[in-house]
Write an enzyme that holds these catalytic residues in place. Structure first.
Site: not given
Ligand SMILES: C=CCOC(=O)Nc1nc2cc3[nH]c(NC)nc3cc2c(=O)[nH]1
Length: 373
Positions: A267, A92
């Protein structure tokens, strides 16, 4: 920008099944990606993760840049060598973790300045630095653009401002990523719960052009119904020939309903995190193994799943391990939960390939609702 070939083998309604081909191996979709936050899928060996059927795992930029440090991972051969995971990895961009974990953060057009929750050291995460960490230092097969996860409950004007920032950060992420022949970059759709913003975000991401499209800003408190509504009016605007990744999701019912709306990749920390606290997942929902009712239940968690943790141990034994605070408790339940999530995605892939996904979905929902009663 060279893209990873994405072959769709069958569709059933909006559901798709196929293979995303990467230089480190194929990813069968719908795919569930176990989260390997600090270069480990907590309490499992990487061989066990592989044996559950997982084709790809996640690494977290935020955690690894703070500890052991991205340059150190690079000096040690990159994240695959360091963690011994040989298949594809997605990292991420760190954006979400900065919001949820760090203190004293300051957000500007440039990026996010924040202090480490570990030692208070100051860091400056920009789209350029995020891509350098993910693609050059950690060596991720799939990198994510730096985005801002728009908080649930904000106004449409605030959601627009946030979405437009993510679009600009995506453009800078792509410029920094450049063209690579064995690594991919995914964009992230924002726009909160507003249909016009989600459509505009999707259209502008497509103009920039990515190898895959993640749907962000969900599973942040909007609830199941609203998440499904947002998927209903977002996935149709994403390119059908590229993978769609719903971030941070979710419970088994969420995966089934999102696959029905055209999502390919997921994920979530749920299987491992809840496993460490005694929750074992099934089509009927979670059971908490610490409950007295399991003290003399000598049946296994799920004999249908080809995983020792699901097949070879009694609930009574697992109950005992948790009641005794034994390390093996977290190890076995995490292992079972990861295997169950892989078993679920494998069944969905087969149902879509057979043109029977609607029947699978109906049957699953019946078991799920019965279990929640
Ligand atoms: C691996 C992921 C890549 O993550 C990013 O780089 N940015 C990002 N991560 C999120 C992770 C989230 N987890 C949840 N709920 C548990 N909602 C999420 C929303 C996002 C999001 O809008 N952006």
């Amino acid at each position: 920008m060279t893209t990873f070939p994405y072959e769709i083998h069958a569709t059933d309604g909006a559901a798709r099944t196929g293979v995303l081909k990467t230089s480190r191996g194929d990813i069968r979709t719908p795919a569930f990606m176990p989260v390997g936050t600090a270069a480990t899928v907590k309490a499992l060996y990487m061989d066990q993760v592989r044996e559950t059927g997982a084709d790809i795992i996640l690494g977290n930029t935020y955690h690894l840049m703070l500890r052991p440090g991205a340059e150190r991972v690079k000096r040690l051969g990159g994240l695959h060598k360091f963690s011994t995971w040989k298949g594809p990895m997605l990292t991420d961009s760190g954006g979400f973790q900065v919001w949820s974990l760090s203190k004293l953060r300051k957000m500007t057009e440039e990026g996010v300045k924040f202090r480490s929750h570990i030692d208070g050291s100051e860091h400056n995460l920009t789209p350029e630095r995020s891509i350098e960490i993910q693609a050059d230092l950690l060596g991720a097969d799939i990198s994510m653009q730096l985005d801002e996860c728009t908080p649930f409950g904000c106004s449409e004007a605030e959601a627009r401002t946030s979405m437009e920032l993510s679009i600009r950060w995506g453009q800078r992420s792509k410029a920094a990523f450049g063209t690579r022949d064995s690594q991919a970059l995914f964009g992230i759709v924002q726009g909160s719960v507003f249909e016009n913003l989600r459509r505009e975000s999707a259209e502008r991401l497509i103009e920039t052009g990515y190898d895959g499209y993640a749907i962000g800003g969900l599973a942040v408190g909007e609830g199941f119904e609203k998440m499904c509504d947002v998927l209903d009016f977002t996935t149709p605007h994403l390119p059908s020939e590229r993978p769609r990744y719903l971030m941070g999701v979710g419970k088994p019912i969420d995966l089934v309903e999102a696959v029905a709306r055209g999502v390919d990749m997921f994920d979530c920390v749920l299987p491992t995190r809840s496993g460490r606290h005694g929750q074992a997942w099934s089509d009927h929902g979670p059971i908490n193994i610490k409950r007295a009712e399991f003290a003399e239940d000598d049946s296994p968690l799920n004999p249908e799943i080809d995983c020792p943790a699901s097949r070879d141990y009694s609930k009574a034994y697992l109950h005992h391990l948790f009641r005794s605070g034994e390390y093996l408790s977290a190890m076995l339940l995490s292992w079972h939960n990861i295997a169950y999530f892989q078993h679920l995605t494998a069944r969905m892939r087969a149902a879509i390939a057979a043109g029977e996904f609607e029947a699978f979905r109906r049957e699953f929902r019946g078991k799920w609702e019965q279990g929640q009663a």
